[in-house]
Design a protein around this motif. Structure first.
Motif, PDB file in Angstrom:
ATOM      1  N   GLY A 175       1.034  -1.665   0.286  1.00 55.04           N
ATOM      2  CA  GLY A 175      -0.113  -0.092   0.108  1.00 55.04           C
ATOM      3  C   GLY A 175       1.015   1.063   0.547  1.00 55.04           C
ATOM      4  O   GLY A 175       0.090   2.340   0.229  1.00 55.04           O
ATOM      5  N   LEU A 228      -0.781   5.365   0.049  1.00 60.49           N
ATOM      6  CA  LEU A 228      -0.051   6.599   1.111  1.00 60.49           C
ATOM      7  C   LEU A 228       0.726   7.986   0.470  1.00 60.49           C
ATOM      8  O   LEU A 228       0.514   8.636   0.590  1.00 60.49           O
ATOM      9  CB  LEU A 228       1.633   6.093   2.014  1.00 60.49           C
ATOM     10  CG  LEU A 228       0.941   4.651   2.676  1.00 60.49           C
ATOM     11  CD1 LEU A 228       1.988   4.538   3.652  1.00 60.49           C
ATOM     12  CD2 LEU A 228      -0.201   5.601   4.146  1.00 60.49           C
ATOM     13  N   PRO A 273      -0.896   0.216   4.821  1.00 59.46           N
ATOM     14  CA  PRO A 273      -2.269  -0.391   4.262  1.00 59.46           C
ATOM     15  C   PRO A 273      -2.051  -1.001   3.558  1.00 59.46           C
ATOM     16  O   PRO A 273      -2.866  -0.548   1.908  1.00 59.46           O
ATOM     17  CB  PRO A 273      -3.060   1.658   3.961  1.00 59.46           C
ATOM     18  CG  PRO A 273      -1.601   2.086   3.242  1.00 59.46           C
ATOM     19  CD  PRO A 273      -0.655   1.457   4.280  1.00 59.46           C
ATOM     20  N   SER A 310      -4.793  -2.204   7.487  1.00 61.34           N
ATOM     21  CA  SER A 310      -5.693  -2.537   6.666  1.00 61.34           C
ATOM     22  C   SER A 310      -6.454  -2.993   7.464  1.00 61.34           C
ATOM     23  O   SER A 310      -5.924  -4.224   7.994  1.00 61.34           O
ATOM     24  CB  SER A 310      -5.406  -2.715   5.104  1.00 61.34           C
ATOM     25  OG  SER A 310      -5.115  -3.557   4.753  1.00 61.34           O
ATOM     26  N   VAL A 328      -8.049   1.419   7.682  1.00 61.72           N
ATOM     27  CA  VAL A 328      -8.210   1.512   6.615  1.00 61.72           C
ATOM     28  C   VAL A 328      -8.797   0.450   5.939  1.00 61.72           C
ATOM     29  O   VAL A 328      -8.875  -0.201   5.798  1.00 61.72           O
ATOM     30  CB  VAL A 328      -7.334   1.725   5.789  1.00 61.72           C
ATOM     31  CG1 VAL A 328      -7.973   2.226   4.273  1.00 61.72           C
ATOM     32  CG2 VAL A 328      -6.204   2.987   5.966  1.00 61.72           C
ATOM     33  N   PRO A 369      -7.645   0.552   0.938  1.00 67.19           N
ATOM     34  CA  PRO A 369      -6.504   0.771   0.717  1.00 67.19           C
ATOM     35  C   PRO A 369      -6.878   1.536  -0.166  1.00 67.19           C
ATOM     36  O   PRO A 369      -6.154   2.659  -0.523  1.00 67.19           O
ATOM     37  CB  PRO A 369      -5.177  -0.088   1.012  1.00 67.19           C
ATOM     38  CG  PRO A 369      -6.573  -1.295   1.828  1.00 67.19           C
ATOM     39  CD  PRO A 369      -7.613  -1.475   0.999  1.00 67.19           C
ATOM     40  N   VAL A 384      -8.008   6.920   3.473  1.00 64.43           N
ATOM     41  CA  VAL A 384      -6.068   6.870   3.843  1.00 64.43           C
ATOM     42  C   VAL A 384      -6.342   8.195   4.304  1.00 64.43           C
ATOM     43  O   VAL A 384      -5.344   7.721   5.572  1.00 64.43           O
ATOM     44  CB  VAL A 384      -5.151   6.280   2.632  1.00 64.43           C
ATOM     45  CG1 VAL A 384      -3.891   6.517   2.884  1.00 64.43           C
ATOM     46  CG2 VAL A 384      -5.771   5.440   1.749  1.00 64.43           C
ATOM     47  N   ARG A 422      -7.541   8.831   7.388  1.00 69.52           N
ATOM     48  CA  ARG A 422      -7.198   8.086   8.895  1.00 69.52           C
ATOM     49  C   ARG A 422      -5.898   8.372   9.258  1.00 69.52           C
ATOM     50  O   ARG A 422      -5.309   8.225  10.801  1.00 69.52           O
ATOM     51  CB  ARG A 422      -6.644   6.677   8.394  1.00 69.52           C
ATOM     52  CG  ARG A 422      -8.404   5.405   7.334  1.00 69.52           C
ATOM     53  CD  ARG A 422      -9.411   5.583   9.101  1.00 69.52           C
ATOM     54  NE  ARG A 422     -10.478   5.049   8.392  1.00 69.52           N
ATOM     55  CZ  ARG A 422     -11.481   4.479   8.772  1.00 69.52           C
ATOM     56  NH1 ARG A 422     -11.766   6.017  10.512  1.00 69.52           N
ATOM     57  NH2 ARG A 422     -12.898   4.269   8.518  1.00 69.52           N
TER      58      ARG A 422
END
Length: 374
Positions: A218, A222, A282, A305, A323, A326, A332, A335
């Motif tokens: 993930g 991000l 995530p 996640s 999450v 994701p 995202v 969170r």
């Protein structure tokens, strides 16, 4: 009891599955069992362990090597006198199977999310991946299989669903964490030194990401969310990936390249946690998530996640950072905002949560299982 451990690769200095194998061998030997390891590949020194190579052959490709090991390992162990065979690999004929990754078929289905339809289809028709699915079907449906160990309920449910396993035949034994290695920083100068090394301001908020396989874990999500993160926060990326340049270029295109630091693989990853204020991963598919537990042991609040096994262990106070989707950049970012607003007291709670899942606990649960079927 004479117990054989089966693994595709033995590496006493390795991480992940290799580390789990050594911890398991130590736990079983401490309980009085005689341990022999059978591996398709041996790297480094075997040291104190009785390790045998099995299933290897000249000129074999990946698929044939896997198949040969899968059918040869358990019989070889029994010919050598093993009374119980515990496999860390996809092998036919083991008494106990330990799954650290869930069904390979489930992994390939999930891979569509990060490899795309074409990439996932290529995996599905690859001889190597087809052999893995063939072997695991035979292994998990073997009439001689006594127990299945899963590293999380996420994995346990997947195995039950995929192979029709009886629930009572399966058990979850969570991985442990080294609380001596992963702990809150005792010396504030260490935090400052790491930040200085990577040109991160001492006053900045820093989120760490630790892991290889950036797309599956993930990182892309991000980076996409980082322009929405207020306050000049930095993302510290620790790990390796063949496509790392692509992620760096994307950060630059989004004008956050200066705030996304690619540190590469680091031998002392525990020090990298000390430079951070929080941790985020995530993932799209994460059977457990050792790095998340290591971050908590280091006193960091964590974002994970719904597709991560370790999310089952997150305390209620941190579930607001989980999450659900994701690939939803807005979620995202939301969170992450909650993670930044988390009270400082969550660091201590993260540490307390991780302290419940030690390798000693793992050893006790493993030995209780072995005794129940021995």
């Amino acid at each position: 009891m004479r117990i054989a451990l089966l693994t595709r690769r033995f590496d006493s200095a390795g991480g992940g599955t290799e580390r789990d194998l050594i911890v398991t061998a130590e736990a079983l030997r401490a309980a009085g069992h005689q341990i022999t390891i059978f591996a398709g590949e041996i790297r480094g020194a075997t040291g104190q362990w009785d390790v045998h190579r099995v299933g290897a052959g000249p000129g074999l490709g990946r698929a044939l090597s896997l198949m040969r090991f899968a059918w040869a390992a358990a019989p070889a162990a029994r010919r050598a006198g093993a009374e119980l065979v515990l496999s860390f690999a996809r092998c036919v004929g083991a008494d106990v199977m330990r799954s650290g990754g869930g069904a390979h078929a489930s992994y390939i289905r999930a891979a569509r999310k990060w490899r795309g339809a074409l990439g996932a289809s290529a995996m599905r028709i690859s001889p190597y991946h087809r052999v893995q699915m063939l072997v695991e079907r035979q292994a998990f449906r073997s009439p001689g299989l006594k127990r299945v160990i899963a590293v999380s309920d996420f994995v346990r449910r997947d195995l039950i669903r995929e192979f029709g396993l009886a629930p009572e035949k399966t058990v979850t034994i969570y991985n442990g964490v080294d609380l001596d290695r992963f702990r809150p920083a005792a010396d504030p100068s260490e935090r400052a030194a790491i930040r200085q090394k990577f040109a991160v301001p001492g006053s900045a908020r820093v989120v760490a990401f630790v892991g290889n396989g950036f797309a599956r874990k993930g990182l892309g999500f991000l980076i996409e969310a980082w322009p929405l993160v207020a306050g000049g926060a930095f993302l510290l990326v620790v790990g390796a990936d063949r496509a790392a340049d692509k992620f760096e270029r994307r950060a630059g295109a989004l004008h956050v390249g200066a705030r996304v630091v690619f540190a590469g693989p680091q031998p002392n990853v525990e020090a990298m946690f000390h430079a951070a204020d929080a941790f985020a991963m995530p993932s799209l598919f994460e059977p457990f998530g050792n790095a998340v537990m290591e971050a908590m042991a280091s006193g960091l609040p964590v974002m994970t996640s719904a597709f991560s096994g370790v999310a089952e262990l997150i305390p209620p106070s941190m579930r607001g950072f989980r999450v659900e989707n994701p690939d939803d950049v807005g979620e995202v970012a939301l969170r992450l905002g909650a993670l930044f607003d988390a009270p400082a007291s969550l660091g201590a709670e993260a540490r307390e949560t991780a302290a419940k899942f030690t390798w000693t606990r793992y050893a006790n649960e493993l030995n209780a299982l072995i005794e129940s079927i021995g």
